[in-house]
Design a protein around this motif. Structure first.
Motif, PDB file in Angstrom:
ATOM      1  N   ALA A 221       0.828  -1.211   0.000  1.00  0.00           N
ATOM      2  CA  ALA A 221       0.000   0.000   0.000  1.00  0.00           C
ATOM      3  C   ALA A 221       0.857   1.253   0.000  1.00  0.00           C
ATOM      4  CB  ALA A 221      -0.932  -0.008   1.206  1.00  0.00           C
ATOM      5  N   ARG A 222       1.920   1.234   0.765  1.00  0.00           N
ATOM      6  CA  ARG A 222       2.787   2.416   0.826  1.00  0.00           C
ATOM      7  C   ARG A 222       3.459   2.680  -0.517  1.00  0.00           C
ATOM      8  NH1 ARG A 222       5.599   1.527   6.810  1.00  0.00           N
ATOM      9  NH2 ARG A 222       3.968   2.581   8.028  1.00  0.00           N
ATOM     10  N   ARG A 223       3.835   1.617  -1.223  1.00  0.00           N
ATOM     11  CA  ARG A 223       4.459   1.805  -2.528  1.00  0.00           C
ATOM     12  C   ARG A 223       3.477   2.478  -3.490  1.00  0.00           C
ATOM     13  NH1 ARG A 223       8.892  -1.816  -3.128  1.00  0.00           N
ATOM     14  NH2 ARG A 223       9.903  -1.864  -1.085  1.00  0.00           N
ATOM     15  N   LEU A 224       2.213   2.045  -3.475  1.00  0.00           N
ATOM     16  CA  LEU A 224       1.233   2.655  -4.364  1.00  0.00           C
ATOM     17  C   LEU A 224       0.934   4.088  -3.943  1.00  0.00           C
ATOM     18  CD1 LEU A 224      -0.623   2.458  -6.770  1.00  0.00           C
ATOM     19  CD2 LEU A 224      -2.369   1.430  -5.297  1.00  0.00           C
ATOM     20  N   ALA A 225       0.830   4.322  -2.638  1.00  0.00           N
ATOM     21  CA  ALA A 225       0.573   5.680  -2.150  1.00  0.00           C
ATOM     22  C   ALA A 225       1.712   6.618  -2.523  1.00  0.00           C
ATOM     23  CB  ALA A 225       0.361   5.664  -0.634  1.00  0.00           C
ATOM     24  N   GLU A 226       2.946   6.123  -2.443  1.00  0.00           N
ATOM     25  CA  GLU A 226       4.100   6.946  -2.806  1.00  0.00           C
ATOM     26  C   GLU A 226       4.065   7.355  -4.277  1.00  0.00           C
ATOM     27  OE1 GLU A 226       7.367   4.477  -1.757  1.00  0.00           O
ATOM     28  OE2 GLU A 226       7.120   4.767   0.412  1.00  0.00           O
TER      29      GLU A 226
END
Length: 375
Positions: free
Chosen positions: A301-306
């Motif tokens: 999720a953090r990779r997509l949010a970034e």
């Protein structure tokens, strides 16, 4: 590949492992390659339509704890599975065996190594899974979905090639539909799904959050939500009482099409879900499963949010009030939704299945091109 062109795929019985294997099987079949699948007993839930010549099932077990009894039980089961897989591989004689994670991949990949058959693992997540961690030193090559994968380091890096996480043809077909942001007075289509492990939380929180939205927004909502069978009635009643148009079901066979029809998706952050969201290019609020091993969903999720393609909110921080606030801001900002959709699409890897098929055939034919780092 001399003789019969045959590849054996191995995958745990969850959708997150089987869906990328399914996508690779589709692509290999298009190239005239015969595909077989080996999985555990759970594979029956998803494997009925798997594009394989034969679906083999071998005994397997997941290590539940570090207690001596659990370790002994798991070791015994994996040994039984390895013997069964060794026998299957002797009959099938595949040119390569590709594992997609989960402990059910351990027996066939170990058996393949014993028979001298080239092997590889594919890691869907941004964190190397536990079964893949055990296998990483034993396999010939490693395919990854992210440029950086936690726990892949040292000499293992020399085995790695970035292919992306392949998605099924149904997702590729749905991806042709461009994103259209909600208009000022038009309907707002929300899609909520969480898989068998996560749908209950969404059943508890999402209806309350949508009920708290201002009337002008609430009246425009068209909700499609996955819920467990035991939750469908209460979720449906909650939306009915709130005068919100909603369709509730335990399973949507046409989920890719529903995903592309949505203005905003609320979901977990499993690897296949994130891959599909990016290939179709849809904005999402990602709520990672809090008890996922090694926090793989949080990393996804953090990779997509970034990338700007979505918003990551941890479950511990998500109340109905917080979700209502976030939704009100986003649903009144169509430009923000459109920008996130574009960013998600940019982050997608629609060529992942082609890359992984090239990688697989290079491995099977003993070529370095397309596998590893040309080591």
């Amino acid at each position: 590949m001399a003789g019969a062109r045959s590849i054996m795929l191995a995958a745990g019985g969850t959708a997150g492992h089987l869906f990328p294997a399914f996508a690779l099987a589709e692509e290999l079949k298009r190239r005239g390659i015969v595909v077989d699948l080996v999985t555990d007993m759970r594979g029956d839930r998803y494997g009925g339509g798997f594009p394989a010549r034969t679906v083999y099932q071998v005994p397997s077990a997941t290590l539940a704890s570090r207690s001596p009894a659990d370790v002994a039980k798991t070791t015994l089961m994996l040994a039984r599975g390895t013997r069964a897989a060794f026998s299957i591989l002797g009959r099938v004689k595949p040119a390569a065996v590709i594992g997609f994670g989960g402990y059910p991949t351990y027996p066939p990949l170990v058996a393949a190594r014993l028979r001298g058959i080239p092997t590889a693992i594919h890691e869907q997540n941004a964190v190397l899974g536990r079964a893949n961690k055990l296998l990483a030193k034993r396999v010939t090559a490693i395919a990854t979905s992210f440029e950086r994968t936690k726990f892949l380091e040292g000499s293992l890096v020399e085995k790695v090639v970035l292919t992306g996480n392949p998605v099924r043809q149904a997702v590729m077909d749905a991806a042709a539909r461009p994103y259209e942001a909600p208009t000022a007075d038009g309907v707002i289509r929300l899609l909520i799904f969480g898989g068998s492990q996560g749908a209950r939380f969404f059943s508890d929180i999402v209806p309350l959050a949508l009920f708290a939205l201002p009337d002008p927004i609430r009246k425009r909502l068209r909700v499609i939500q996955q819920a467990r069978e035991e939750d469908i009635e209460r979720v449906s009643e909650a939306y009915s009482e709130a005068n919100i148009s909603a369709e509730i079901a335990a399973f949507f066979p046409d989920l890719p099409a529903r995903m592309t029809a949505a203005h905003l998706v609320i979901c977990r952050a499993g690897a296949s879900t994130v891959a599909e969201l990016t290939v179709v290019g849809r904005p999402s609020i990602l709520v990672p499963l809090p008890h996922a091993l090694d926090n793989d969903q949080l990393n996804n999720a953090r990779r997509l949010a970034e990338s700007g393609g979505g918003w990551c909110i941890e479950q511990r921080n998500l109340s109905p009030e917080r979700l209502a606030d976030e939704l009100e801001k986003l649903l009144l900002a169509p430009d923000a939704l459109a920008a996130a959709a574009k960013a998600a699409k940019t982050a997608g890897r629609p060529d992942a299945v082609r890359n992984l098929a090239d990688f697989t055939l290079a491995l099977a034919e003993g070529r370095k091109s397309g596998m590893g780092r040309d080591h």
